[in-house]
Write an enzyme that holds these catalytic residues in place. Structure first.
Site, PDB file in Angstrom:
ATOM      1  N   ASN A  67       0.834  -1.201   0.000  1.00  0.00           N
ATOM      2  CA  ASN A  67       0.000   0.000   0.000  1.00  0.00           C
ATOM      3  C   ASN A  67       0.869   1.253   0.000  1.00  0.00           C
ATOM      4  OD1 ASN A  67      -0.183  -1.366   2.795  1.00  0.00           O
ATOM      5  ND2 ASN A  67      -0.938   0.627   3.379  1.00  0.00           N
ATOM      6  N   ASP A  68       0.877   2.051   1.035  1.00  0.00           N
ATOM      7  CA  ASP A  68       1.466   3.394   0.936  1.00  0.00           C
ATOM      8  C   ASP A  68       2.947   3.411   0.558  1.00  0.00           C
ATOM      9  OD1 ASP A  68      -0.865   3.470   2.399  1.00  0.00           O
ATOM     10  OD2 ASP A  68       0.045   4.311   4.189  1.00  0.00           O
TER      11      ASP A  68
HETATM   12  N1  DQQ Z   1      -1.659   2.890   5.822  1.00  0.00           N
HETATM   13  C1  DQQ Z   1      -0.689   2.681   6.863  1.00  0.00           C
HETATM   14  C2  DQQ Z   1      -0.979   3.685   7.904  1.00  0.00           C
HETATM   15  C3  DQQ Z   1      -1.615   4.771   7.115  1.00  0.00           C
HETATM   16  C4  DQQ Z   1      -2.476   4.031   6.142  1.00  0.00           C
HETATM   17  C5  DQQ Z   1      -0.811   1.269   7.352  1.00  0.00           C
HETATM   18  C6  DQQ Z   1      -2.839   4.823   4.922  1.00  0.00           C
HETATM   19  O1  DQQ Z   1       0.199   4.125   8.555  1.00  0.00           O
HETATM   20  O2  DQQ Z   1      -2.353   5.648   7.927  1.00  0.00           O
HETATM   21  O3  DQQ Z   1      -0.491   0.351   6.337  1.00  0.00           O
HETATM   22  O4  DQQ Z   1      -3.174   4.013   3.845  1.00  0.00           O
END
Ligand code: DQQ
Length: 553
Positions: free
Chosen positions: A53-54
């Protein structure tokens, strides 16, 4: 995959050593399912399998770009999150290394979540990330390179002083995360931003430090609003025509939108004041573009933004594919001439992937007509750069909505409902019979005597035969003085198997969509230009390119 096996490939290996590394670490085994394989991207950032993800802590350090990413090494779903680590010399080809940070201590036992990198003036690097503790409390931690003489910075050591920031009294301890890149004020103090919430009120909190390890909270919130939890705050300056503006970006969890505010920042008071009329924020991308994170690239003196383009298919499909999550192509951002919005464009490196140009000039398309962009070898992996010319502007319907209703308008009218001028645009990832297609469309509305509202939509309602995928249309508006622009509207569309990134009006608007064609895949996909509007339009220029692959995996 060794370099020489890549058909149409210009894989930019970083050298035998790095390639060897790549083949022994994260993300090398091929994804298992056939359909998943066909949908995989060819030049977007994506490990060979599992979940991402991020983007975290992007930075440029001694000739290499480093990118960290929220990564689950054990499967294609969000769980067991570590900081995946990859390096590149060109922002396109990446070598995945061992994860940089993984849960190992009471302060991050339940997850090593998002954060940022700060390169200090003396060349040292601090990664600051959110650690999740056993009962869900979120705290902020530091990690530094073990060995600065390793050009790839493969090993990272957590600080013995962790956690360095904990939620203070009255702060929501289970919603307290995602430290921004730090900056230093004229007083020599470091500053970092964190996101939290108090019921519906979101808060961006400021912390200060003399030494990067001892932090104290500012008395006032840096920014607040009422959208519920926000994540991944990002803060940076941009200048245009000699004047500096600051950009505060937050990711709104409920709407899954990345929103930014342009404004003035004074580091003597630590006040950030959004410009008049910018209280609700603006969007850098109107589609699937979340948790973005930027960095300043000193090698080209530019601000580059990364973002997560989340899957829109079913969890079961991800399990079958063996992978989930793609990052958008990194984009350069800059301040528009009038200082009222950000402009966004693919980093220039992407142009180097263009091969086999197809050029068309001054092609008229009557109402209801379309033509195929013939000559591309692989339209599923292409860059289409088109300039349309519109006339008959008296036929444009009056614009009678609010700007915020653009996405609803795209949902309601899509790219098929005939208007006075438009919709026209491109169909990509289209089957021969056109039953499966993704439309990137333009519709022209009259705003006032001189100005027009241009509605850009990604219409994905026919993008897949599967009914297990989210086919939500996205879009946004650009106001243009079309007379001044000679009636010309530009549209660049980057296509990469399961991702479509559209850029309108030379970067005034961007819309990213995730799509899951079932028949218009690989060499069966086609690309067309269409005009569904009542008025004739002209394709004054079209340059379409096949795009080379860059994956090292
Ligand atoms: N994804 C992370 C967090 C963030 C969120 C966890 C945003 O730190 O707030 O995987 O997609």
């Amino acid at each position: 995959m060794p370099c020489e096996e890549a058909s149409m490939a210009r894989i930019r290996c970083l050298g035998i050593l790095l390639l060897t590394l790549a083949c022994s670490t994260l993300g090398v085994a091929a994804a298992d399912s056939e359909s998943g394989e066909k949908l995989r991207t060819s030049f977007h950032f994506q490990p060979a399998r599992n979940w991402i993800n991020d983007p975290n802590g992007p930075m440029y350090y001694r000739g290499f770009y480093h990118l960290f990413v929220q990564y689950n090494p054990t499967g294609p779903h969000w769980r067991n999150i570590v900081w995946g680590h990859a390096v590149s010399s060109d922002l396109l080809s990446w070598v995945f290394l061992e994860p940089a940070i993984a849960p190992s201590a009471p302060y991050d036992a339940k997850g090593t979540w998002s954060g940022s990198a700060t390169v200090l003036p003396d060349g040292r690097i601090n990664l600051m990330y959110t650690g999740v503790q056993v009962h869900g409390r979120q705290v902020q931690n530091l990690a530094v390179p073990r060995n600065y003489s390793d050009p790839f910075l493969r090993e990272w050591v957590k600080s013995q002083l962790n956690p360095v920031i904990v939620p203070g009294a009255g702060v929501n301890s289970t919603e307290f995360r995602d430290p921004s890149t730090a900056w230093r004020g004229a007083d020599g103090l470091w500053r970092v931003l964190l996101a939290t919430k108090d019921h519906r009120r979101h808060l961006v909190l400021l912390y200060r430090s003399t030494d990067f390890t001892h932090w104290s909270a500012a008395r006032r919130p840096f920014h607040e609003g009422h959208t519920g939890m926000v994540e991944c705050a990002d803060f940076f300056p941009l200048s245009s025509a000699g004047s500096v503006k600051h950009v505060l970006k937050i990711s709104v969890l409920e709407s899954r939108r990345d929103v930014y505010f342009l404004g003035a920042y004074d580091d003597s008071t630590d006040k950030f004041l959004p410009d008049d009329g910018n209280d609700d924020g603006l969007q850098l991308d109107f589609g699937i573009f979340y948790a973005s994170k930027s960095f300043f690239d000193p090698s080209r003196r530019r601000r580059v933004v990364w973002a997560w383009a989340k899957e829109q298919d079913a969890t079961a499909d991800d399990e079958q594919k063996g992978w989930a999550g793609v990052l958008a192509i990194p984009r350069e951002v800059w301040l528009a001439h009038d200082g009222r919005q950000l402009m966004t464009w693919l980093v220039a490196e992407v142009d180097s992937l263009r091969t086999n140009r197809v050029h068309i000039a001054d092609m008229t398309i009557q109402s209801g007509d379309y033509f195929e962009i013939a000559g591309l070898q692989l339209p599923a992996q292409a860059d289409l750069d088109v300039e349309f010319q519109v006339s008959n502007l008296e036929r444009a319907e009056p614009f009678q909505w609010r700007a915020a209703e653009a996405a609803d308008l795209c949902a309601a009218r899509g790219a098929d409902v005939q208007g006075g001028v438009g919709p026209f645009g491109v169909w990509v990832l289209a089957s021969r019979d056109l039953r499966e297609r993704t439309a990137v469309s333009i519709s022209v509305f009259k705003a006032d005597e001189r100005k027009h509202m241009i509605l850009f939509c990604n219409d994905v309602s026919n993008s897949s035969y599967s009914d297990q995928v989210d086919k939500h249309n996205y879009g946004g508006l650009v106001q243009l003085d079309l007379a001044k622009a000679g009636g010309r509207i530009s549209l660049r569309t980057l296509v990469d198997n399961c991702i479509v990134e559209a850029f309108g009006s030379h970067g005034k608007i961007a819309i990213l969509s995730r799509v899951y064609p079932t028949s218009a895949v690989g060499n069966k996909a086609r690309a067309f230009v269409f005009n569904k509007g009542k008025s004739t339009i002209v394709v004054s220029r079209l340059d379409a390119y096949d795009m080379a692959s860059v994956k090292i995996s």
